[in-house]
Motif scaffolding. Structure first.
Motif, PDB file in Angstrom:
ATOM      1  N   THR A 122    -102.866 128.887  58.630  1.00  0.00           N
ATOM      2  CA  THR A 122    -103.923 127.971  59.200  1.00  0.00           C
ATOM      3  C   THR A 122    -105.160 127.648  58.319  1.00  0.00           C
ATOM      4  OG1 THR A 122    -104.830 130.068  60.224  1.00  0.00           O
ATOM      5  CG2 THR A 122    -103.481 128.800  61.525  1.00  0.00           C
ATOM      6  N   PRO A 145    -106.116 125.959  54.311  1.00  0.00           N
ATOM      7  CA  PRO A 145    -105.605 125.204  53.354  1.00  0.00           C
ATOM      8  C   PRO A 145    -105.961 125.763  51.864  1.00  0.00           C
ATOM      9  CG  PRO A 145    -107.008 124.138  54.334  1.00  0.00           C
ATOM     10  CD  PRO A 145    -106.846 125.198  55.257  1.00  0.00           C
ATOM     11  N   ASN A 146    -105.183 125.467  50.927  1.00  0.00           N
ATOM     12  CA  ASN A 146    -105.549 125.489  49.500  1.00  0.00           C
ATOM     13  C   ASN A 146    -105.877 127.086  48.952  1.00  0.00           C
ATOM     14  OD1 ASN A 146    -105.348 122.702  49.474  1.00  0.00           O
ATOM     15  ND2 ASN A 146    -107.422 122.516  49.957  1.00  0.00           N
ATOM     16  N   SER A 183    -100.669 128.703  50.809  1.00  0.00           N
ATOM     17  CA  SER A 183    -101.075 127.830  52.257  1.00  0.00           C
ATOM     18  C   SER A 183     -99.994 126.774  52.228  1.00  0.00           C
ATOM     19  CB  SER A 183    -102.315 127.258  52.069  1.00  0.00           C
ATOM     20  OG  SER A 183    -103.389 128.260  52.164  1.00  0.00           O
ATOM     21  N   PRO A 184     -99.456 126.372  53.528  1.00  0.00           N
ATOM     22  CA  PRO A 184     -98.606 125.436  53.453  1.00  0.00           C
ATOM     23  C   PRO A 184     -99.133 123.906  53.192  1.00  0.00           C
ATOM     24  CG  PRO A 184     -98.327 126.765  55.437  1.00  0.00           C
ATOM     25  CD  PRO A 184     -99.548 127.287  54.678  1.00  0.00           C
ATOM     26  N   SER A 185    -100.492 123.851  53.424  1.00  0.00           N
ATOM     27  CA  SER A 185    -101.123 122.775  53.146  1.00  0.00           C
ATOM     28  C   SER A 185    -102.100 123.013  51.704  1.00  0.00           C
ATOM     29  CB  SER A 185    -102.081 122.411  54.022  1.00  0.00           C
ATOM     30  OG  SER A 185    -103.013 121.342  53.932  1.00  0.00           O
ATOM     31  N   TYR A 186    -101.264 122.471  50.665  1.00  0.00           N
ATOM     32  CA  TYR A 186    -102.057 122.720  49.550  1.00  0.00           C
ATOM     33  C   TYR A 186    -102.282 121.634  48.540  1.00  0.00           C
ATOM     34  CZ  TYR A 186    -103.010 125.641  45.258  1.00  0.00           C
ATOM     35  OH  TYR A 186    -103.652 126.190  44.154  1.00  0.00           O
ATOM     36  N   THR A 187    -103.615 121.360  48.429  1.00  0.00           N
ATOM     37  CA  THR A 187    -103.979 120.264  47.393  1.00  0.00           C
ATOM     38  C   THR A 187    -105.310 120.763  46.484  1.00  0.00           C
ATOM     39  OG1 THR A 187    -103.143 118.599  49.172  1.00  0.00           O
ATOM     40  CG2 THR A 187    -104.816 117.597  47.349  1.00  0.00           C
TER      41      THR A 187
END
Length: 159
Positions: free
Chosen positions: A83, A85-86, A108-112
């Protein structure tokens, strides 16, 4: 494990890393080694964790999370990362074999990454005949931009 050799080499630009571990501050009772990091749920030293490293955009976040991940372990850290990110977390756990540690890499599944950031993690040398778990560790970093790896590091005994 060899305390004189790096388990991983991390190169960063406009990104942060923090580590926590029981490798410098510890105590012995009855011949057993205990780390200085306490589990707030039990009031006792954390067991079954050698060290953690967290990579994050902000140094304060990496600092707080490296200690938190040390206490939470792999499952708690994985839930947190789901939950948030990054972030990248690397956990080093002892095994039953003397001198061998298990590396757990979490992201993290959401990684930018931010536009000017660079994150390069060089792990142990892995050849095609290595166990699938070691090959998977390297592949799991592929989406990290830029994903740069080197096989020129001396092999380490790790799982």
């Amino acid at each position: 494990y060899d305390a004189k050799k790096a388990a991983d080499v991390v190169r960063l630009q406009d990104f942060s890393v923090s580590t926590s571990g029981g490798y410098e501050k510890f105590f012995r009772i009855g011949g057993k080694l205990y780390c200085h990091i306490m589990d707030p749920h039990t009031g006792r030293p954390v067991e079954n964790m050698l060290a953690t490293a967290v990579l994050a955009a902000r140094a304060t976040e990496a600092d707080v999370l490296s200690t938190a991940f040390f206490v939470m372990g792999a499952e708690g850290s994985r839930k947190y990362l789901a939950t948030h990110p990054n972030l990248i977390g690397i956990l080093y756990r002892p095994t039953a074999a003397t001198g061998v540690f298990k590396r757990v890499l979490l992201r993290s599944p959401s990684y930018t990454l931010p536009p000017d950031a660079l994150v390069e993690i060089k792990g142990p040398s892995v050849d095609p005949s290595a166990p699938a778990q070691q090959r998977a560790w390297r592949k799991s970093l592929a989406p990290v931009r830029p994903a740069l790896f080197s096989d020129n590091l001396a092999p380490r005994r790790c799982l």
